[in-house]
Every structure is written in structure tokens, then in C-alpha cells.
Design an enzyme around this catalytic site. Structure first.
Site, PDB file in Angstrom:
ATOM      1  N   LYS A  51      62.468  21.297  27.886  1.00 11.82           N
ATOM      2  CA  LYS A  51      62.566  20.741  29.241  1.00 11.82           C
ATOM      3  C   LYS A  51      62.014  19.320  29.319  1.00 11.82           C
ATOM      4  O   LYS A  51      62.509  18.495  30.094  1.00 11.82           O
ATOM      5  CB  LYS A  51      61.858  21.632  30.249  1.00 11.82           C
ATOM      6  N   THR A  52      60.980  19.038  28.512  1.00 10.08           N
ATOM      7  CA  THR A  52      60.412  17.689  28.542  1.00 10.08           C
ATOM      8  C   THR A  52      61.450  16.676  28.087  1.00 10.08           C
ATOM      9  O   THR A  52      61.563  15.586  28.658  1.00 10.08           O
ATOM     10  CB  THR A  52      59.162  17.615  27.642  1.00 10.08           C
ATOM     11  N   ASP A 238      58.269  18.480  37.886  1.00  8.67           N
ATOM     12  CA  ASP A 238      58.105  19.378  36.744  1.00  8.67           C
ATOM     13  C   ASP A 238      57.360  20.640  37.188  1.00  8.67           C
ATOM     14  O   ASP A 238      56.586  20.609  38.147  1.00  8.67           O
ATOM     15  CB  ASP A 238      57.321  18.661  35.642  1.00  8.67           C
ATOM     16  N   GLU A 239      57.559  21.747  36.482  1.00  7.43           N
ATOM     17  CA  GLU A 239      56.876  23.021  36.752  1.00  7.43           C
ATOM     18  C   GLU A 239      57.016  23.435  38.227  1.00  7.43           C
ATOM     19  O   GLU A 239      56.058  23.842  38.875  1.00  7.43           O
ATOM     20  CB  GLU A 239      55.386  22.927  36.373  1.00  7.43           C
ATOM     21  N   GLN A 269      58.372  32.182  34.381  1.00  4.07           N
ATOM     22  CA  GLN A 269      57.022  31.805  33.963  1.00  4.07           C
ATOM     23  C   GLN A 269      56.136  31.454  35.154  1.00  4.07           C
ATOM     24  O   GLN A 269      55.160  30.720  35.009  1.00  4.07           O
ATOM     25  CB  GLN A 269      57.075  30.626  32.982  1.00  4.07           C
ATOM     26  N   ARG A 615      55.163  32.727  23.383  1.00  2.00           N
ATOM     27  CA  ARG A 615      54.289  31.737  22.734  1.00  2.00           C
ATOM     28  C   ARG A 615      54.476  31.795  21.221  1.00  2.00           C
ATOM     29  O   ARG A 615      54.083  30.872  20.505  1.00  2.00           O
ATOM     30  CB  ARG A 615      52.812  32.010  23.038  1.00  2.00           C
TER      31      ARG A 615
END
Length: 753
Positions: A51-52, A238-239, A269, A615
Site C-alpha cells: 500500500k505504501t 493512510d490507515e 485490520q 505477520r
């Protein structure tokens, strides 16, 4: 210096576009997210999908295509670190640093706006921003003025309630009446009003004010809002799944101008509801912004197909999600291992042995993580890693024995062990609050120093004088009597029992039980875990020596360390090998989440499990124990329902006999159960089988008190062995043990034999 906000013609035509070679490397979905710059866009970015890269590509595209000047872009992140990384990446793409744009956290950007327009909300441009300690001190003054008992209603409790209201952008005049009446026995509303009045008098704001007051500014001054709506041609967030109501309102107001809003996030998430995050913000995006385009980033660059398959199958059980399917072209890799053990001690041993084996194969410890549901779980793993000599670090929190509540409890035990331990006594002399003022403590210090004696002896000498006021004299007399009584009881009680007695009779555990702060429940769990840890020691001396050795083992000079942390702190991180212990009902999903939030709480717990699995890059290991100790008492546990929800094609089940299939007696009965929270006949047979074996650590529980126990009954004690009850006094028992003789013990530390 000239202010570009005043001079730029925000409606001028953009200059000619420049080549877009930077779009060559992203995958198709990332490129779509980068190029779709007109109108509202929701980028659903699954775990490990880059996503970054999508965000920075979009920013570079907007700038290189000359669709906007840097000062016309608002980019919102959740951390300052993320803001810096975004600036660096875009600068690298462009070949030059980007200057003049608005990039930062919600609070930083809101503060920047408020500084320009502070008078609109009753402040001056140089207003101060209070930190948490300042807030608590100010609230304490208000409670004192209102004569509200800080023991019953701690200042931090009021702070937590007020901040939750501010997260919802609710000023005092906007709180629903029923909510205002219920909150802290009706005191919260009056304190909130006083608090805001004091902040204005001090020309100050807290972090919750920054968003709330900015929203109020836009509502009170439509022209100011329109100016910012015209200014920001493009808004990126973002987020987005972690936004609260105030942040949502702030963004929605600003986005009504050009409507070029791009929100990046992952509904799967969203794990921070306890911090005010509203998963509904991302779920309602298409309703809030009609005509919005949804771009799904589903290609995962981190994990193997088996890991993604297990995580995707689990999260698919949630109803409140927009839906996406992660995929990867990486090699198949290892299946997710689900390993069952008989008890939590064996769980820590197994994890430690597995890490040693991986290290022997050449895997660096820094690529390995143990991710727990609650911070209290770290103790057994810390103890095991220290025993094995494996260096580790606890991220996002303190090591177990460094935590405030553990240091306090250990200080009580140190004073019981040695009345000369002034450092320990100073720590807990007024904890919980006993009304011992600074003047009283200073008098004790001066006398002890002048006479060259320990503080407790100094107190005894001073009690025979008129140095203390009557109230302080009684408090100190009672405190010393308590320590003397505990010291005597320590001779006949196991360390775990005496710790339990001290924590209860001193009021220390009750202090945290009544504390309404977000940290308080976790502190109570840590105290319970301390008692469990003490049950492994025969004497206080051996335990205190152990603590000293553990604390001395902190500074291992190596960067190659195992990471130990909670699942909440692990979002955004990745490791080659991940261990996920404690997957049992009541622990994960956590019972408190289920009790307080029902189905919503369960779905957030499932999202947390999804975060944990994703993770892992190469290996994910899930463990559960059939038995755990609570206050030294063994209790049977059901495997987490999440284990049953993992797709069998991606999972390898293993463990001790009867546990390899997720807690069922044998492979055939593994499927002899009902779906959801219940487990059927297979599990029951396994439970009965284990309880019939004398070598298993599963016993009928006596309960917190002496209910169900009677004189003459045969019982078992972890330290003293088997014996018969001779007398009962409340929750205290007098028992004739077969080998240890007659002892006094707490009822909660015995099991019916």
C-alpha cells in the site's frame, strides 16, 4: 516570508504533463490506485500488498502530471514516522525534495489549521498543547475543587472518559443526556465543563481538542472551511480503518470541495476500537462518497500461499467486511502449524525449543517473533528464553518485571522478606494512597538518616512520640502491623499464597480493579500472572533472587534478538517465523471483548488473529494449552474457536496425544463437534480422559473461596502435596498435609483430590 496560501490561484489550469516512467514498476492494481486521481477512491490494501508503494505512486503521479502544486495536497498519516517515510519516498521518485505540501498526522495538521484561526474557537495562536501528565494534573485540581474522591474516581478515569467524548467530536453541550447521567455517577459532565473552561483560561488544548475544535471551527466559520476546501485539490489518507469519528468528520468536511479524496486502508485490520477507531468509517465509504471507486490490492508480497490461505479462510467468517482475496506467486511454503500442549509451561518450553532449533539451522533471532494476545502472557516466555540464554526484546511495552504493578507487588514482598529494605518500602509506603503526606514521609527520612536505622525502625521509634498527627500515626501503625502479620504468615504459606494475600489485603489489586483507565484491566491480569509465576518457587528468597537475575539479564549487547510483543503492537511488521501462543477461549478471543462488545467484539478479535497470522512471511505457528494456571490454580481451557475456523487445506495439526486435532481425543472425533463457539462430544471425551489420569495437571476447581470444601476433605496443594482439611476460617484453611505437616493455606490454592 510570503504565504503561498494567500497567493496561489487554486483554480488555474495545470501545466503540461510530464512522462510517467515511475508507473512502470507497480503491479496493475497499484498502478490503478496511482492513476485514479479524480473523484473519491477507496484503496482496500490487504496485508503485505504494497500500500505504501501505491500511496507514493499516486502522490508522484499527481505532482509529475502537474495536477496540483505541493501546497494543494493534504496527505494524512497516523504516525510522524510514516509521514517522513512518505516524504522521502516521493522525493526519491521525483529526484528532488518535495516542499510546501501538507503532510503529517491528523493532530499535527489540525493544529496547523488551528494556529491560523485560533480566535475562532476562543484561543490565541500561541496556545499550549497539554500532554497526558498536564491533563491529569489539571483534572486533579478540578476534582479537589469539587470535593470528588480521587480514590473512587481517579483523575485518569475522567481523562479517559473525556477523551472518548472528544474522539466522537462531542463538546459538553453535545453529550446525550442519558450518557451524561451514567458517566462516573454523573460527575463526568460537570468535570468536562470545568476542564474545558480551565483549558480556555490557560489558552491551552489537549490532543483530543485539536480535531474536535477544528471541526467546530469549520462548522462555525463556513468561509474558512470553503477556503481550505478550495485549497486542497487532493486529499490522501493512510490507515483509514483506524480513524475515529472526529477524524472522519474533519476529513469529510474538507473533501466536499474537489472531492478528490483517496483513502487507503484494510477493514480486515481494524483492531483499535478501544482507542476510538470506527471500522464503520471504511465500511460506509461508498455511501458517504457516492460514485466512489474501490480498488483492491490483493497481490501479497510477504507471505506464502498457505499462510494467506489460512488467514483468508479465518477472516471470511466476519460479516462486517468489504471482502477481498489475497494471493501470491511465491512458493507454497509450509502449512500453518497448530500445536496443542497440556499446559502453559509446556507451551513456553515448546516455543523455546523450536526457536533454538531454528537458530541452529542458521535463522537469525531478529527474524522471529512471539506475538501474544495480552501482555501478561509474556512472563512465561521471558522466563524460558532467559533459561535458554536466548536474547529477546519486548516491543511496545516493558519486560514483565519492569512493569509498574509488578515492581510494586515485588516491593511488598521485598519488605516482607527484609524490613531493612528502604528502597522497597519507599516505593509502596503510600501505594495505594493511604493519606501519608510528604511532611510525614520527610519526618521518617530525617529520623532514619539521623539515627542510621532503616525506615521501618524509625517509624516504630517515632510512633512513641508526638511527631505524627493522629491520622498518620494510625495509618503507619496499621501498615507496620500488616507487614508483621504478613511476615508471620509467610512462614506457613507458599510464596504465591502470601503474594495473593498481600495484594488483596493491602488494597493494591482493588486499586487497579476500580481504576477506569484503558491500562487497568491489563495490570490486573499481570498481577494474576505474577501470582502464577510465584507458584514455581518454594521460598520468597528464591523468587527474589530470581527476579534480580532476570533484571540483571536485560542488557545483552546484541542486535540479534527475538521480538516479543502483543498482537496490537505488531500491525505493520513482518517476520520470517511467527509464534502465536494462547489460542484458547477466554484468552483469544478475549472474554472481556466478548462480554463488552458481543458480535462486534468477536469480529475485532478475529481481525486481530488475521493480523497475527499475516505477520509471518514463511512460518506461522499457533499453540494452545489444555490447562492454564490462574492464581496458582490449574484450569482447563477450550481451544479457540479460531482454530476450528482455519481451512484444513492450509493447516498442519500436531501436538501431544489427544490434542493434535485442536483439543479432540483422536483424529476421528476431531470433526465430532458443532461449529462456532461450542465444542462437542470429542472435546468432552478428551477432557474426561485427561481428568482421569493422575499425572495430568487438571483438577476439580475449589473456587475463589472455600465453597464446596469441608472439614475432613482430601485436597491437593502444589507445594505441600496431599492433605486433609482440619478447619475452615472464611477462605483460609488449616490442613494436615501428609508430608509437610499442618499448614494454613488459602482455599484458592487447593484442588479437590
Amino acid at each position: 516570508m510570503t504565504d503561498p496560501f494567500e497567493l496561489q490561484d487554486l483554480d488555474s489550469a495545470p501545466p503540461p504533463a510530464r512522462p510517467a516512467a515511475y508507473l512502470d514498476t507497480p503491479n496493475a492494481s497499484q498502478r490503478e490506485a496511482g492513476e485514479t486521481v479524480d473523484g473519491p477512491v477507496l484503496v482496500l490494501a490487504g496485508a503485505g500488498t504494497g500500500k505504501t508503494r501505491a500511496l507514493t505512486t499516486r502522490l508522484a503521479h499527481i505532482l509529475l502530471q502537474n495536477r496540483a502544486h505541493p501546497g494543494e495536497i493534504l496527505a494524512v498519516t497516523f504516525t510522524n514516522k510514516a509521514a517522513r517515510e512518505m516524504q522521502e519516498r516521493v522525493g526519491s521518485m521525483l529526484g528532488v525534495p518535495v516542499e510546501g505540501w501538507w503532510v503529517g498526522t491528523f493532530h499535527a495538521l489540525a493544529a496547523r489549521i488551528l494556529r491560523r484561526h485560533a480566535e475562532g474557537v476562543g484561543l490565541k495562536p500561541n496556545f499550549a498543547i497539554l500532554d497526558t501528565d498536564d491533563q491529569v494534573r489539571l483534572l486533579k485540581q478540578i476534582l479537589d475543587a469539587r470535593e470528588i474522591d480521587p480514590k473512587r474516581f481517579p483523575p485518569r478515569t475522567f481523562s479517559a472518559v473525556i477523551q472518548r467524548w472528544k474522539d466522537r467530536a462531542l463538546a459538553p453541550d453535545q453529550i446525550p443526556q442519558a450518557e451524561a447521567i451514567d458517566a462516573l455517577d454523573g460527575h463526568a459532565m460537570a468535570v468536562y465543563i470545568d476542564y474545558q473552561d480551565q483549558l480556555q483560561r490557560l489558552n491551552a488544548a489537549d490532543f483530543g481538542d485539536l480535531l474536535m475544535l477544528c471541526v467546530r471551527l469549520f462548522q462555525l466559520q463556513p468561509e474558512t472551511l470553503k477556503a481550505y476546501q478550495r485549497r486542497f485539490r487532493y486529499i490522501l489518507v493512510d490507515e483509514y480503518q483506524d480513524t475515529n469519528v472526529a477524524q472522519y468528520l474533519w476529513l469529510r468536511l474538507l473533501a466536499q470541495g474537489h472531492r478528490n479524496l483517496c483513502c487507503v486502508g484494510d477493514d480486515d485490520q481494524s483492531i483499535y476500537s478501544w482507542r476510538g477507531a470506527e471500522v464503520g468509517n471504511i465500511l460506509r465509504f461508498e455511501e458517504d462518497f457516492p460514485g466512489a471507486r474501490v480498488v483492491r490490492l490483493e497481490r501479497n508480497y510477504r507471505s506464502t500461499p498457505h499462510i494467506l490461505g489460512a488467514a483468508s479462510g479465518l477472516i471470511a467468517r466476519n460479516q462486517g467486511r468489504l471482502g477481498k482475496t489475497l494471493w501470491t506467486d511465491l512458493d507454497e511454503g509450509e502449512r500453518v502449524r497448530v500445536h496443542g500442549v497440556w499446559d502453559s509451561i509446556e507451551e513456553a518450553r515448546w516455543v523455546g525449543d523450536e526457536i533454538e532449533a531454528r537458530q541452529a539451522r542458521g535463522e537469525r533471532l531478529s527474524t522471529i517473533a512471539i506475538l501474544v494476545r495480552t501482555s501478561a502472557q509474556t512472563r512465561e516466555f521471558e522466563e524460558r528464553l532467559i533459561t535458554l540464554g536466548l536474547p529477546y526484546q519486548v516491543i511496545g511495552g516493558l519486560r514483565f518485571y519492569e512493569r509498574q504493578e509488578i515492581r510494586d507487588a515485588v516491593a511488598y514482598l521485598r519488605v516482607i522478606h527484609s524490613s531493612d529494605d528502604d528502597l522497597a518500602f519507599q516505593r509502596i509506603a503510600n501505594v495505594p494512597k493511604r493519606g501519608l503526606g510528604q511532611a510525614t514521609l520527610q519526618t521518617i527520612h530525617l529520623h532514619a538518616r539521623a539515627r542510621g536505622v532503616p525506615m521501618i525502625r524509625a517509624i516504630r521509634e517515632l510512633l512513641g512520640t508526638d511527631e505524627f498527627k493522629p491520622k498518620a500515626k494510625k495509618t503507619l501503625t496499621d501498615l507496620l502491623d500488616d507487614f508483621e502479620r504478613w511476615r508471620v504468615e509467610a512462614q506457613d504459606h507458599a510464596p504465591a499464597e502470601i503474594c495473593d494475600i498481600v495484594l488483596e489485603e493491602s488494597g493494591y489489586t482493588e486499586m487497579w480493579r476500580t481504576d477506569k483507565s484503558l491500562e487497568a484491566p491489563g495490570r490486573v491480569e499481570n498481577l494474576r500472572e505474577l501470582v502464577v509465576g510465584l507458584s514455581e518457587f518454594e521460598t520468597l528468597t528464591s523468587f527474589l533472587e530470581h527476579v534480580s537475575l532476570v533484571m540483571d539479564n536485560e542488557d545483552l549487547k546484541t542486535t540479534d534478538k527475538i521480538t516479543v510483543m502483543t498482537l496490537h503492537g505488531a500491525k505493520g511488521l513482518e517476520f520470517d517465523t511467527v509464534f502465536l501462543p494462547g489460542w484458547e477461549e477466554g484468552l483469544f478471543p478475549h472474554q472481556r471483548s466478548l462480554d463488552e462488545s458481543g458480535t462486534q467484539g468477536l469480529e475485532e478479535e478475529r481481525r486481530l488473529a488475521y493480523v497475527g497470522i499475516t505477520r509471518a512471511k514463511k512460518r506461522a505457528n499457533i499453540t494452545f494449552a489444555a490447562n492454564r494456571r490462574v492464581y496458582g490454580q490449574w484450569q482447563s481451557s477450550l481451544p479457540s474457536r479460531f482454530i476450528d475456523e482455519l481451512p484444513s487445506d492450509h493447516v498442519e495439526r500436531e501436538g501431544e496425544p489427544g490434542l493434535a486435532r485442536g483439543g479432540f481425543a483422536d483424529e476421528a472425533s476431531a470433526f465430532d463437534h458443532v461449529s462456532g463457539p461450542g465444542y462437542g462430544a470429542g472435546w468432552k471425551r478428551a477432557q474426561q480422559s485427561r481428568q482421569s489420569r493422575p499425572d495430568d495437571r487438571v483438577f476439580a476447581r475449589a473456587g475463589a473461596g472455600a465453597d464446596g470444601l469441608d472439614v475432613g476433605q482430601r485436597v491437593f496443594h502444589q507445594k505441600f502435596g496431599y492433605g486433609k482439611i482440619r478447619a475452615l476460617d472464611g477462605d483460609k484453611l488449616e490442613i494436615d498435609f501428609e508430608k509437610a505437616g499442618r499448614k494454613k493455606v488459602m482455599a484458592s490454592f487447593v484442588e479437590v483430590a
